[in-house]
Scaffold this motif. Structure first.
Motif, mmCIF file in Angstrom:
data_model
loop_
_atom_site.group_PDB
_atom_site.id
_atom_site.type_symbol
_atom_site.label_atom_id
_atom_site.label_comp_id
_atom_site.label_asym_id
_atom_site.label_seq_id
_atom_site.Cartn_x
_atom_site.Cartn_y
_atom_site.Cartn_z
ATOM 1 N N ASP A 189 23.671 58.648 116.001
ATOM 2 C CA ASP A 189 23.676 59.219 117.355
ATOM 3 C C ASP A 189 24.848 58.606 118.130
ATOM 4 O O ASP A 189 25.974 59.078 118.026
ATOM 5 N N THR A 190 24.595 57.531 118.863
ATOM 6 C CA THR A 190 25.715 56.887 119.574
ATOM 7 C C THR A 190 26.613 56.131 118.593
ATOM 8 O O THR A 190 27.754 55.812 118.902
ATOM 9 N N GLY A 191 26.060 55.803 117.424
ATOM 10 C CA GLY A 191 26.809 55.052 116.413
ATOM 11 C C GLY A 191 26.605 53.552 116.513
ATOM 12 O O GLY A 191 27.038 52.793 115.640
ATOM 13 N N ARG A 192 25.931 53.096 117.560
ATOM 14 C CA ARG A 192 25.797 51.649 117.786
ATOM 15 C C ARG A 192 25.031 50.970 116.646
ATOM 16 O O ARG A 192 25.383 49.874 116.222
ATOM 17 N N THR A 193 23.959 51.635 116.177
ATOM 18 C CA THR A 193 23.127 51.006 115.141
ATOM 19 C C THR A 193 23.909 50.827 113.846
ATOM 20 O O THR A 193 23.954 49.720 113.283
ATOM 21 N N LEU A 194 24.517 51.911 113.369
ATOM 22 C CA LEU A 194 25.250 51.835 112.104
ATOM 23 C C LEU A 194 26.410 50.835 112.207
ATOM 24 O O LEU A 194 26.665 50.066 111.276
ATOM 25 N N PHE A 246 17.101 65.348 121.319
ATOM 26 C CA PHE A 246 16.184 64.353 120.784
ATOM 27 C C PHE A 246 15.256 65.012 119.762
ATOM 28 O O PHE A 246 14.609 66.010 120.059
ATOM 29 N N VAL A 247 15.228 64.443 118.552
ATOM 30 C CA VAL A 247 14.426 65.048 117.481
ATOM 31 C C VAL A 247 13.392 64.052 116.947
ATOM 32 O O VAL A 247 13.560 62.836 117.071
ATOM 33 N N VAL A 248 12.346 64.601 116.352
ATOM 34 C CA VAL A 248 11.309 63.765 115.733
ATOM 35 C C VAL A 248 10.954 64.343 114.367
ATOM 36 O O VAL A 248 11.345 65.450 114.021
#
Ligand code: XMP
Length: 181
Positions: A102-107, A151-153
């Protein structure tokens, strides 16, 4: 639970078929090289379990627990590492798996941590990639599906801890997001 869903974006059959192709591509990429899979919890759990069963080769699985959403539908902007110890990836080839880019922060943050731990090579794979501008400069090497910025689930992804066990990827009704169950 299905009543809470406004629309199904990617159904079960489509996911199944795409995973066959994705697994082939990843096997080709690692080309006989031994590797360790690092799963970003909890969102990538369902996706990883289905993907790895299509890869009948020797591999190890490690998990890393991070959080950035904290029950909301938008990233808090901060990636918290929840484990006391990081996976032992020194000198190893890594396949890093997450549910969504998504924002790329996690990866970006997890990739950085694994490099600091001495990972020799890191390839990444996400089930979903939101087509949008990223806060962190990162893209995944393997992508299941490109989606819009909503936003998906389902299929591992949650809203306030729920809906991970839906067999498809979908969008929740607005009233559910406003008044969570
Ligand atoms: P970033 O923004 O760091 O996002 O690329 C990665 C993590 O944020 C969560 N995420 C979502 N979770 N529906 C969800 O249920 C979404 O649409 C969504 N977008 C981001 C997810 O945990 C992912 O690992």
């Amino acid at each position: 639970m299905h009543d809470d869903v406004e629309k199904v974006l990617i159904d079960e059959d489509v996911i199944e078929k795409r995973l066959d192709v994705l697994a082939e591509c990843i096997l080709e990429e690692f080309c006989g090289r031994k590797f360790v899979v690092v799963v970003i919890l909890k969102g990538a759990l369902v996706f990883t379990a289905d993907l790895l069963r299509r890869m009948p080769i020797p591999l190890e699985i490690e998990c890393i627990n991070v959080a950035s959403y904290h029950g909301a539908t938008e990233s808090s902007g901060q990636v918290d590492f929840l484990d006391a110890k990081l996976p032992p990836v020194g000198g190893r080839s890594v396949l890093l798996i997450d549910d969504i880019l998504d924002t790329g922060r996690t990866l970006a943050a997890v990739g950085q941590k694994l490099r600091e731990q001495g990972a020799e090579m890191i390839k990444s794979c996400v089930l979903l990639c939101k087509d949008k501008e990223r806060a962190a400069e990162v893209e995944a090497d393997h992508v299941g599906f490109h989606i819009g910025d909503e936003f998906v689930v389902g299929y591992g992804l949650d809203f306030r801890g729920l809906y991970r066990n839906l067999p498809f990827v979908g969008v929740l009704k607005e009233k559910i997001i406003r008044n969570p169950p």
